[in-house]
Design a protein around this motif. Structure first.
Motif, short mmCIF file in Angstrom:
data_model
loop_
_atom_site.label_atom_id
_atom_site.label_comp_id
_atom_site.label_asym_id
_atom_site.label_seq_id
_atom_site.Cartn_x
_atom_site.Cartn_y
_atom_site.Cartn_z
N TYR A 23 0.86 -1.18 0.00
CA TYR A 23 0.00 0.00 0.00
C TYR A 23 0.90 1.23 0.00
O TYR A 23 1.85 1.30 0.78
N GLU A 83 -13.15 12.14 -10.17
CA GLU A 83 -11.92 11.96 -9.39
C GLU A 83 -10.98 13.16 -9.63
O GLU A 83 -11.12 13.89 -10.60
N ALA A 119 3.39 -1.55 5.54
CA ALA A 119 2.64 -1.10 4.37
C ALA A 119 2.34 -2.25 3.41
O ALA A 119 1.55 -2.10 2.49
N MET A 135 -7.81 5.44 -5.79
CA MET A 135 -7.03 4.26 -5.42
C MET A 135 -6.65 3.60 -6.75
O MET A 135 -7.51 3.07 -7.45
N HIS A 146 1.08 5.69 -0.60
CA HIS A 146 0.33 6.95 -0.54
C HIS A 146 1.18 8.04 -1.17
O HIS A 146 2.39 8.06 -1.00
N GLY A 200 -9.48 2.82 -9.27
CA GLY A 200 -10.66 2.59 -8.43
C GLY A 200 -11.21 3.87 -7.84
O GLY A 200 -10.65 4.95 -8.03
N PRO A 201 -12.31 3.76 -7.08
CA PRO A 201 -12.93 4.93 -6.49
C PRO A 201 -11.96 5.66 -5.55
O PRO A 201 -11.09 5.04 -4.92
N HIS A 202 -12.12 6.96 -5.48
CA HIS A 202 -11.37 7.82 -4.56
C HIS A 202 -9.86 7.71 -4.78
O HIS A 202 -9.08 7.60 -3.83
N ASP A 229 -1.08 5.22 5.90
CA ASP A 229 0.10 5.94 5.40
C ASP A 229 1.09 6.05 6.56
O ASP A 229 0.84 6.75 7.54
N TRP A 260 0.94 -2.72 -6.27
CA TRP A 260 0.94 -1.49 -5.48
C TRP A 260 -0.49 -0.95 -5.47
O TRP A 260 -1.07 -0.74 -6.53
N GLN A 261 -1.01 -0.77 -4.28
CA GLN A 261 -2.31 -0.11 -4.14
C GLN A 261 -2.00 1.32 -3.71
O GLN A 261 -1.68 1.57 -2.55
N ALA A 302 -4.25 0.92 -8.82
CA ALA A 302 -3.43 -0.27 -8.62
C ALA A 302 -2.39 -0.38 -9.71
O ALA A 302 -2.67 -0.16 -10.89
N ALA A 345 -11.62 5.82 -14.36
CA ALA A 345 -11.86 6.81 -13.30
C ALA A 345 -13.22 7.46 -13.47
O ALA A 345 -13.52 8.47 -12.83
N ASN A 377 -5.55 -0.42 -12.81
CA ASN A 377 -6.91 -0.33 -12.28
C ASN A 377 -7.06 1.00 -11.56
O ASN A 377 -6.30 1.32 -10.66
N ARG A 391 -2.87 5.12 -3.01
CA ARG A 391 -3.89 6.14 -2.77
C ARG A 391 -3.26 7.47 -3.09
O ARG A 391 -2.35 7.92 -2.38
N ARG A 430 -19.26 -0.28 -10.33
CA ARG A 430 -17.88 -0.63 -10.02
C ARG A 430 -17.73 -0.78 -8.51
O ARG A 430 -18.59 -0.33 -7.76
N CYS A 455 -1.08 -3.22 5.46
CA CYS A 455 -1.98 -2.25 6.08
C CYS A 455 -2.13 -1.02 5.19
O CYS A 455 -1.13 -0.49 4.69
N MET A 483 -11.32 0.99 -3.71
CA MET A 483 -11.56 1.00 -2.27
C MET A 483 -11.85 2.43 -1.83
O MET A 483 -11.04 3.33 -2.07
N LEU A 522 -11.15 -2.92 -5.62
CA LEU A 522 -10.32 -4.00 -6.15
C LEU A 522 -10.08 -5.10 -5.11
O LEU A 522 -9.78 -6.23 -5.44
#
Lengths: 997, 417, 174, 93
Positions: free
Chosen positions: A167, A451, C107, A254, A169, A250-252, C113, A278-279, A256, A431, A248, A281, B308, C110, D1, B311
């Motif tokens: 994850y 977005e 990370a 996010m 940021h 995603g909403p808000h 950040d 990698w996710q 990938a 998006a 990908n 945000r 949608r 979880c 998400m 993920l």
């Protein structure tokens, strides 16, 4: 130099590091930095695959992730992977590559006979046939279709590699590391933002990797790229990721990313993950996804040796490969002229450039002409010749009225096509960004999104390099909130291409037998698209589905715009009116294992072990999974099967004593001045009068009136209850309590704490339980008089703090010794040792089930199935009649909830005492019941009872409590139905004398 | 209607396929119909077909806000089975399954119904109890379902991992051999073509914006983006938009919509012979005729009309697939998408009259609507035509939520101990 | 301490007394005072006083780690205020994860950040470590105190090790 | 998400939360009519547009709270505590 088509001194491969791999068993030599496609092309080999439907011979049409044709299987054993794009697979020593969808060989594929049958296999043919004779579909037609379909073979061994997840940021995610992305990342990074820049390629640069003409600040493209990348690497707030595709959105925000770490290595380190997802945000996203060149749709456009002009340029400049000796270029765009110049300069003969536009012009066209290359304006390609390799191109003039005249065939081994460039809108569309058709460019460009995302560069229709760089900086600054960014000067850049073409090329004659492909991989032709429209499929989504265009593994990257143009042409509607199909993630395919990430094998789900797990394992226990918990099911001795072990365990509990790890039961401490009031509102039972030190069986319903959970509750103090739940219901009950407490009754001064794992629970059950326990507890009188059934005492056992419950789920005198988990094993050991002389035995969940069934105690989830009321399961007595309200009260008053024919819990005895019913058996009224029939009820629990020396069962039967003594029948899957008699569900010690002993 | 057959295909081939006509008529809405079906998915088109075919009611329009079958018909994983626990449910789904078995011939449209069998895999003792109850209940109801040992399960579906040493070992499976998959688009197109041939008007790009009623409350027609259309009866089969449409008549439904995601792998040669479902670890997988592994993911928890979701939902599903079928770990996700499922509190559908005279609704199919397509269409048509439910769909009322006669398949499978 | 990745070590924490205190503002204030704090810590912060450490996990909830074995003083301070004080010493097990890659490893499991600017030293919160509920408390720039329910301990330890295994194979600078 | 801004903990990933369905549905007393009880327990607006809904920060502070979210876009417009009135954000998309 290996490879006849390799050009010395060109490309970004490392010629000092030769690499040998196998393709269909044959050794192929290449260099570090080559892809499978570039290495094969260097040998002059274009044929790399076969198409899906017609098994047409195919070569690479692109040099990247949009490749529809050159799909290969890579690797061996557990590492074999099908359907990889040869244009992306980096070679390493010892790599094994196989071609796909062909038999017996790539050059001679029997499936190619399908091409001959093409006239009867138009789009959607399978909807119209294979219906007769009925029954042939499953047995004959479908297996044939399935065998012909598919691409590579599926892997048949488990994958030994591991995968990772991370994850992340950031303030600004930049997707795409071409000129716009690099500019955006640098501008944002210099403004101080946390930046992540990713690119699907091996190195950054994008179009600059192959642009040897333009100069930025006087530097060649790649020199500039190296300088920018070095600057970015110096910024601690910038993360650079290559071989990493944003796939990908995603909403808000996010997003990938899929990072490929090890596939390009011959011998990766053992602990290196193969891929990492990698996710990310991101506060803001800059899409710099670039643009893809469009193929042209003409007869025979799929022959090996026909490719995008930009691809040939890539093979030349990145891999030092000439894709042919003699090329014909067909274009509707200026960019192909620069490609022609580059190739000519490298020694490839350009036989002709056919330009679909009537009056091509400008510096790059003049440069071509000045080299003596023939430029044919207003010229189309009527068809390409050849089979396993293109051998010639028939070029034909387009008249002023649009008709195509007679052409001439030019021999060649390479046809380069360019229909102009289509912005990559995938991520923007994912998006939920709107798309806008740009009439001037003839393509869709990004519109608004909900977005925080902006596009930069050619993915929004900006093509001139200087503008692309400026656009990148502007986007990067806007995303980062910066004010000033870098400025560069571009010289010698080509003007952005004007023109472009989408749809089927003009041709002479109707071409009824011509196969002009729109979607290469799925073999969808222009005629197929037209047929779909003719058959009434007017929505572009219908055309896609009916013809399967755009549904191949390239997801229509090369085909969608051409399909759209053909539909729009046939319907006489603008492309805007026709619209585009939805872009569906992922942008490029992503490995299943990468999604699974760290969740694998034993780590797939948490395995929760109760405190005495190790002890049980040492006893040779057999476990069962209950939710996430692993519980002891039974403790077999040598030579015992489950039935024998369970019978022995049951006899021990009834005859002496048994010890059981009940720690998984959910436990909640309900504390506060309003604790009793809360309990009253939440449980169907009444609690006010429960005195301190007493226990009561509690039943929870939902507000729907159906039983949700149960458990014993003890009152520790006026303001403190020790609540137990079922193992599976622990989390749900606590959540439901919090829901009512926080949202319905926030005025109550009461608080909830999960103590499930604070207290281990040692159940000690049986007539000798007190004898075993009494000497162990510290100064506590547990005699029958001092501590009767359904009471609790706080104290200690061998100095360990204890909450001792005298409760029983077995029907015997019993205790549940609650001790802090960390000390539970020590306490268990003491009890175990003390019990030895009394015949104490461990028992598991299976014996626990038998013992409780003998007593007619229900198990929520076994007797109940979410549609049972307290009354149905014989617990109507627990429901308070006087409380003004409790969860479930209103619903329990509904007439249907009190109907006499509801399923009710009863006991069931078979005529043959040795016959044990199977749980789930249905009960009917007649011995011979023709199906379909309705059931009178069903068996919920069934065991052989050692105490009774016969089988027993519990069932839910319609109006069961008023049918005691009635006979019913349990149909078996084989053989005659079994006759059973309905009885009271309490089979053993109905007076409860043993409990109260 | 142009007959579809190998012969007609060959004959058209000689005419270079120029002779094919539209599969359904493109029409301008008439001012008035006897019945309007709102929603041009498989259920709505099928209802129109059965109204015309079985009830002789041909003055019908199907109005669809987008393109035909563009909603959940186009977005599901095409699993068809009838092995539900409660008799009411299994009767309904079995009614559908029987219709599936003759649907290609009935419609002269190959819907590619492939009875590959559906395995419901048990991983815990509780699963075994629940699935055996299914087997016995289904058999009593005349529905095929059988219990397989782990070894029999493996024999039926060789790629499954039945090692006893995995996190959730396979303890057996319930097998419905008559279950399988079908081509989702073909069902809708087949119904559309056959209905159109019987005179039903199919109107795409026509969104209902209001429901008109007379002073007595009875429906009189609909307002649409293509103008008002009068009708004596209105049948709403709008899946995820049922609440939106019914609100136009002042009706609140016991529905919540959730995103439901699904995905396919890249196509590979035949490697997975049946449908496998695992409720415990949340995995649903089959292989399509094209060779793609078709995988259903779980629902996102929240109300959304965006088509949608997150993920992490398909990722969780793929974790489970990789455990159940470890050979597929290196397959790749090609395409994923989301639909809007309309879920009732008891996870059973509503096919019923409403409190508004002349207004009928077929909704609440949640994640299971595709398998019911011909059955729901058939019974919805009956309900509309006769203004009363067929005995099979009689329990599937809106009122069951008032009187407590729920049909709770979801709770029936719940885990507790 | 066991090195699970280069420059990153994991260790189980010894047993300790843990108390969950829940109540309205007055209860939290009384508890804070008894621990020697001026006020209850703000949301998601841990503060230590002479009597122990208070970790503010919720608006109405503190996890209290008393400095000594007993907590009679705390009990007494709360005597007149509605509250719930429950011992959970054995419910949780603790780990300490330390080192340059500690935040990167977290990370991998979880979605928080862990940049110092977003998750400073002294911050504490409940969250998820993959499929296990967990409490993460940053005790130093490169040190985290992690707590999970006892039965999730082996799982979380396994996941931390699995992530650590692959963590060195890419730069995770941002 | 989704990114959900817990009023007590700040913005967090959706997986830390449990959804709680439509907000502002008061539980009536036990003597209401069957119709009122049905409406409380089962009937929902299922809004396509701005929806008031409940979330619980289950893997965080544990608190329930309300949010306004546009179900056409999944965009959040407000987060607010249980027991406080629904903020007015209009029908913003």
């Amino acid at each position: 130099m290996s490879g006849a088509f390799r050009l010395a001194g060109r490309g970004r491969i490392d010629t000092a590091r030769p690499v040998v791999f196998r393709f269909d068993g044959r050794m192929v030599r290449g260099y570090a930095g080559d892809t499978v496609a570039s290495a094969l092309l260097a040998e002059g080999r274009h044929l790399m695959g076969r198409s899906f439907k017609y098994h047409r011979p195919r070569g690479p049409v692109s040099a990247g992730s949009d490749e529809p044709n050159a799909l290969v299987g890579v690797g061996e054993g557990g590492r074999y992977t099908p359907n990889l794009r040869a244009t992306q697979v980096e070679i390493h020593d010892g790599m094994v590559v196989v071609s796909q969808n062909r038999a017996p060989s790539l050059r001679f594929d029997i499936g190619a006979l399908n091409t001959l049958a093409a006239p009867v296999l138009p789009a959607g043919f399978y909807y119209k046939t294979f219906m007769w004779p009925r029954g042939f579909w499953d047995k004959v037609y479908e297996p044939l279709i399935r065998r012909a379909a598919g691409l590579g073979r599926a892997p048949t061994a488990p994958d030994p590699d591991h995968y990772a997840l991370h994850y992340a940021h950031c303030d600004v995610l930049v997707a795409g590391g071409g000129p716009a992305g690099l500019a955006a990342a640098l501008a944002a990074g210099q403004a101080g933002a946390r930046v992540i820049l990713c690119d699907e390629n091996v190195e950054f640069g994008g179009s600059l990797l192959v642009d040897t003409h333009s100069l930025i600040d006087g530097l060649p493209g790649m020199t500039w790229v190296a300088r920018i990348v070095a600057e970015l690497e110096r910024l601690p707030n910038v993360q650079l990721l290559t071989r990493c595709s944003a796939f990908n959105y995603g909403p808000h925000n996010m997003v990938a990313l899929n990072q490929r770490l090890s596939d390009h290595l011959a011998a990766p380190p053992a602990d290196m993950p193969r891929e990492r997802i990698w996710q990310v945000r991101a506060r803001d996203v800059v899409l710099a996804a670039g643009a893809l060149e469009r193929v042209l749709v003409f007869e025979g456009n799929d022959r090996p040796g026909i490719m995008l002009a930009s691809a040939a340029r890539t093979y030349l400049h990145r891999y030092g490969v000439a894709c042919g000796r003699k090329a014909v270029v067909v274009t509707a765009d200026d960019a192909a002229y620069r490609v022609a110049l580059d190739l000519a300069e490298a020694g490839v003969k350009i036989a002709a450039i056919a330009d679909l536009r009537p009056t091509p012009g400008g510096p790059v066209v003049e440069a071509v002409q000045s080299r003596g290359i023939a430029v044919l304006p207003a010229t189309t390609i009527q068809r390409a010749h050849g089979h396993l390799r293109v051998t010639g191109a028939e070029l034909a003039p387009i008249g002023a009225d649009g008709t195509v005249g007679r052409g001439r065939t030019i021999a060649c081994d390479l046809v380069l096509m360019s229909g102009g460039f289509t912005p990559s809108l995938h991520l923007h569309s994912q998006a939920r960004g709107a798309l806008r058709f740009d009439d001037a460019l003839g393509v869709y460009v990004p519109g608004e999104s909900v977005e925080r995302v902006r596009s930069a560069g050619s993915c929004r229709g900006i093509f001139a390099l200087d503008e692309v760089l400026r656009d990148g900086v502007v986007a990067g600054l806007a995303a980062a909130g910066g004010e000033t960014g870098p400025v560069w000067t571009v010289t010698r850049q080509d003007a952005p291409g004007a023109g472009g073409f989408a749809g089927a090329l003009p041709r002479r004659g109707p071409g009824h037998l011509a196969l002009a492909f729109v979607d290469f991989q799925n073999d969808v032709t222009a005629k197929d698209v037209k047929l779909a429209v003719r058959e009434g499929f007017r929505s572009i989504e219908h055309v896609k589905r009916y013809t399967t265009t755009g549904m191949a593994t390239d997801q229509g990257k090369g085909s969608n715009v051409n399909a759209l143009a053909i539909v729009s042409d046939v319907l006489g509607r603008t492309p805007q009116e026709v619209g585009l199909t939805t872009y569906r993630p992922p942008y490029t395919p992503v490995t299943f294992g990468a999604f699974a990430g760290h969740a694998r094998g034993d780590q797939f789900d948490p395995l929760r072990l109760p405190p005495m797990d190790a002890w049980a394992r040492a006893q040779g226990v057999v476990f069962e999974d209950v939710g996430l918990w692993r519980r002891a099911r039974y403790f077999p001795r040598a030579g015992e099967d489950m039935a024998a072990a369970v019978a022995r365990e049951c006899r021990a509990v009834r005859g002496a004593a048994g010890i059981f790890d009940a720690s998984t039961l959910g436990k909640i401490e309900v504390v506060g001045p309003d604790a009793a009031e809360f309990m009253n509102r939440f449980y169907v039972n009444a609690w006010t009068k429960l005195s301190i030190g007493k226990c009561r069986y509690g039943l929870v319903c939902r507000d729907s009136g159906f039983v949700y959970d149960d458990g014993v509750v003890g009152r520790i103090a006026t303001d403190r209850f020790h609540v137990t739940t079922t193992t599976g219901g622990a989390a749900g009950v606590l959540n439901m309590m919090e829901d009512y407490l926080q949202t319905e009754w926030p005025d109550l001064d009461v608080w909830l704490t999960s103590i499930t794992e604070q207290w281990a629970v040692i159940a000690l059950q049986g007539p000798r339980a007190r004898d075993i326990l009494a000497p162990l507890v510290d100064g506590l009188d547990i005699s029958a008089g001092a501590m009767p059934h359904m009471t609790l005492r706080e104290g200690s056992i061998g100095g360990v703090p204890m909450r001792l419950f005298r409760v029983s789920f077995t029907g015997e005198l019993g205790y549940e010794i609650n001790v802090p988990s960390r000390q539970a094993q020590a306490v268990w050991d003491r009890v175990w040792q003390a019990g030895a002389v009394f015949g104490l035995m461990p028992y598991g969940t299976e014996a626990m089930h038998v013992l409780r069934a003998e007593k007619g105690y229900l198990i929520v989830g076994q007797e109940t199935d979410g549609t049972m009321t307290p009354g149905d399961v014989g617990c109507g007595w627990a429901v308070s009649k006087v409380k003004p309200d409790f969860v479930g009260k209103r619903a329990l008053a509904l007439p249907a909830m009190n109907a006499p024919d509801r399923l009710q819990m009863v006991g069931v005895l078979t005529d043959d005492p040795q016959e044990v019913l199977e749980e789930g058996m249905q009960l009917v009224t007649a011995a011979e019941t023709p199906v379909p029939a309705s059931a009178e009820g069903h068996v919920t629990s069934s065991y052989f009872s050692p105490a009774l020396g016969r089988s027993i069962a519990i069932a839910m039967v319609k109006g069961g409590r008023s049918r005691m003594g009635a006979a019913l029948y349990a149909p078996r899957l084989e053989g005659p139905a079994l006759k059973v008699t309905l009885v009271d569900p309490v089979f053993y010690d109905p007076e409860g004398a043993r409990l109260n002993d | 209607m142009q007959k579809f057959s190998a012969f007609s295909l060959a004959r058209q081939a000689m005419g270079r396929h120029l002779g094919w006509r539209p599969q359904w008529r493109s029409v301008v809405p008439k001012p008035s119909y006897d019945i309007i079906i709102v929603g041009g998915g498989g259920h709505g088109l099928g209802a129109a077909y059965y109204l015309a075919k079985q009830h002789g009611l041909c003055n019908i329009a199907v109005v669809e806000r987008g393109w035909l079958a563009g909603g959940n018909t186009a977005r599901n994983t095409t699993i068809i089975r009838s092995n539900y626990l409660f008799e009411q449910s299994s009767s309904y789904y079995e009614h559908a399954l029987k219709l599936w078995e003759g649907l290609s011939e009935e419609l002269n449209y190959n819907v590619m119904f492939s009875q590959r069998g559906c395995l419901m895999v048990a991983h815990t003792v509780h699963d075994v109890q629940v699935f055996k109850r299914h087997v016995y209940a289904n058999r009593l109801n005349g529905i095929d379902n059988e219990w397989l040992t782990p070894e029999e399960t493996k024999a039926f579906c060789p790629p499954l991992n039945i090692s006893p040493n995995i996190r959730y070992p396979v303890l057996g499976a319930a097998l419905q051999r008559r279950a399988g998959t079908a081509r989702h688009d073909a069902v809708a197109w087949g119904f559309a073509r056959a209905a159109s041939d019987l005179g039903v008007d199919i109107i795409e790009n026509c969104e209902v914006t209001g429901i008109d009623r007379d002073p007595s409350g009875k429906v009189t027609g609909v307002q649409t983006t293509r103008g008002p259309i009068r009708a004596g009866k209105i049948g709403v089969s709008a899946a995820g938009h049922s609440s939106v449409v019914l609100a136009m008549a002042g009706i609140r439904l016991p529905l919540q919509v959730n995103p439901l995601q699904a995905l396919v792998s890249e196509p590979v040669k035949p490697a997975f012979p049946c449908v496998v479902m695992s409720n415990t670890i949340h995995a649903y997988i089959s292989q399509s005729d094209k060779g793609e592994m078709v995988i259903g993911a779980g629902t996102d928890s929240y109300v959304s009309y965006t088509q949608r979701g997150g993920l992490h939902i398909p990722a969780h599903t793929l974790e489970a697939i990789c455990e159940l079928v470890p050979d597929f770990r290196r397959l790749r996700m090609l395409r994923s998408w989301g639909g809007i499922t309309d879920n009732t509190p008891d996870r059973s559908p509503i096919t019923a009259k409403t409190s508004v005279p002349g207004l009928y609704v077929n909704c609440g199919w949640g994640t299971g609507g595709f398998k019911a397509t011909p059955g729901a269409a058939n019974l919805f048509a009956w309900t509309i035509a006769r203004d009363e439910p067929h005995p099979i769909n009689a329990p599937f009322t809106i009122e069951r939520f008032r009187d407590g006669t729920l049909i709770d398949e979801a709770a029936a499978a719940a885990v507790a101990h | 301490m066991i090195e699970i990745a280069e420059g990153c070590a994991l260790a189980g924490l010894p047993p300790m007394v843990r108390l969950v205190l829940q109540g309205r503002a007055a209860a939290l204030e009384a508890a804070a005072a008894s621990l020697g704090l001026e006020a209850p810590p703000p949301m998601l912060r841990a503060v230590s006083g002479a009597g122990g450490t208070a970790l503010r996990l919720g608006p109405f909830e503190l996890l209290v780690l008393p400095a000594s074995e007993g907590w009679a003083g705390l009990d007494a301070a709360l005597a007149t205020v509605p509250h719930s004080l429950v011992e959970v010493s054995d419910r949780n097990v603790g780990f300490v994860l330390e080192g340059a890659r500690a935040a990167d490893i977290l990370a991998g499991l979880c979605p928080l950040d862990f940049a110092l600017s977003s998750f400073p030293v002294g911050m504490v919160t409940r969250t998820l470590l993959d499929k296990a509920g967990a409490m993460i408390w940053r005790t130093g720039a490169q040190a985290f105190h992690i707590e999970v329910w006892r039965s999730f301990g082996p799982y979380v330890e396994g996941q931390l090790r699995e992530v650590a295994r692959g963590i060195s194979f890419s730069l995770l600078a941002v | 998400m989704l990114l959900i801004d817990c009023p007590y903990c700040g913005p967090r990933a959706e997986i830390e939360f449990a959804y709680g369905g439509e907000a502002h549905i008061a539980r009536p007393a036990a003597d209401v009519s069957e119709e009122e009880w049905e409406a409380f327990l089962y009937l929902r607006d299922n809004t396509k547009g701005v929806l008031a809904e409940r979330w619980r920060h289950a893997h965080g502070c544990g608190r329930f709270f309300n949010a306004l979210r546009d179900t056409r876009t999944d965009r959040f417009h407000a987060f607010y505590e249980i027991g406080t009135p629904r903020p007015d954000v209009g029908d913003a998309a």
